[in-house]
Design an enzyme around this catalytic site. Structure first.
Site, short mmCIF file in Angstrom:
data_model
loop_
_atom_site.label_atom_id
_atom_site.label_comp_id
_atom_site.label_asym_id
_atom_site.label_seq_id
_atom_site.Cartn_x
_atom_site.Cartn_y
_atom_site.Cartn_z
N LYS A 164 0.82 -1.22 0.00
CA LYS A 164 0.00 0.00 0.00
C LYS A 164 0.85 1.27 0.00
CE LYS A 164 -2.50 -0.49 3.58
NZ LYS A 164 -3.29 0.11 4.68
N ARG A 219 11.82 -8.76 6.63
CA ARG A 219 12.37 -7.40 6.65
C ARG A 219 13.39 -7.20 7.74
NH1 ARG A 219 7.66 -3.18 5.22
NH2 ARG A 219 7.19 -3.25 7.44
N ARG A 264 -11.06 2.23 8.69
CA ARG A 264 -10.58 0.89 8.98
C ARG A 264 -11.75 0.00 9.41
NH1 ARG A 264 -4.99 -0.10 10.13
NH2 ARG A 264 -4.48 2.04 10.62
N ARG A 321 12.37 -5.45 13.27
CA ARG A 321 11.52 -4.61 14.13
C ARG A 321 10.45 -5.48 14.78
NH1 ARG A 321 8.48 -0.09 11.53
NH2 ARG A 321 7.65 -1.92 10.50
N ARG A 336 -1.36 -8.72 13.68
CA ARG A 336 -1.83 -7.61 12.84
C ARG A 336 -2.78 -8.12 11.77
NH1 ARG A 336 3.56 -5.01 10.75
NH2 ARG A 336 2.26 -3.43 9.81
#
Ligand SMILES: [Zn+2]
Length: 224
Positions: free
Chosen positions: A16, A130, A91, A163, A174
């Site tokens: 996104k 990541r 959301r 992270r 999430r």
């Protein structure tokens, strides 16, 4: 010219952010993510910004009504007369109804809700791979974009870490929140004929050109 009033939807890690950057550049749209518009309101010390700061300082969520009021302020500023790109709001269905009402009050409507979709396993693969440098936040991916030396940033030599947001268990959480809150919203936009789906597993270039083609068609339809 017809307006481009856009909402961006999709799971974390579907691309996104990349698409938002391109849309903003391609169409010169103001970009409203919940984080950036609240931060700006706080920095500018507006009435709404002061209220938002109280919640943020107390570590509480800023209420939907307040976020929507900040968006409305931006809609009335003149900068969004040709359109806008919203990311992170709405959301939930409640927020979507609020936004719809705010637009209706201004004789405007949403052009489309752009859903950049990707299956869960792809999201997990992308996010959990990541690695971010501790010093300047440069981002790598162990599989798709590895640094020359494992665990070390190419640009500044600092250490690369995963992270907390990218840890597999956090990514799963999430995703669970996303499915619970946002999937009903996808259906809600679908029922209103506003949903446009894009395959987030394609390359960013492909997704971008698909979005541009879709927006061109919508603009033509609006003129008829
Ligand atoms: Zn770095």
């Amino acid at each position: 010219m017809s307006e481009r009033n856009l909402v961006l939807l999709g799971p974390p890690g579907a691309g996104k952010g990349t698409q938002a950057e391109r849309l903003v550049a391609d169409f010169e749209l103001p970009y409203y993510s919940t984080g950036n518009i609240l931060r700006e309101a706080v920095e500018q010390g507006t009435e709404l910004g002061k209220k938002a700061k109280e919640y943020m300082d107390a570590g509480e969520l800023v209420p939907d009504e307040l976020i929507c009021a900040v968006i409305e302020e931006r809609l009335d500023s003149g900068e969004a007369d040709d359109g806008f790109l919203l990311d992170g709001f709405p959301r939930t269905i409640g927020q979507a109804e609020m936004l719809e009402e705010a637009l209706e009050k201004r004789d405007r409507r949403l052009t489309a809700a752009l859903l950049i979709d990707a299956p869960d396993e792809e999201v997990v693969r992308r996010l959990s791979g990541r690695r971010t440098c501790v010093k300047n936040g440069h981002v790598y991916h162990v599989e798709f974009d590895p640094p020359k030396n494992e665990g070390v940033c190419d640009q500044d030599g600092s250490r690369l870490v995963q992270r907390d947001d990218d840890k597999p268990e956090t990514v799963q959480k999430r995703l669970a929140v996303y499915h619970e809150q946002t999937e009903p919203l996808i259906e809600w936009y679908e029922e209103r004929g506003l949903l446009r789906r894009f395959d987030g597993t394609r390359t960013p270039e492909e997704v971008n050109s698909h979005i541009r083609a879709t927006l061109a068609t919508l603009a033509l339809e609006a003129e008829i």
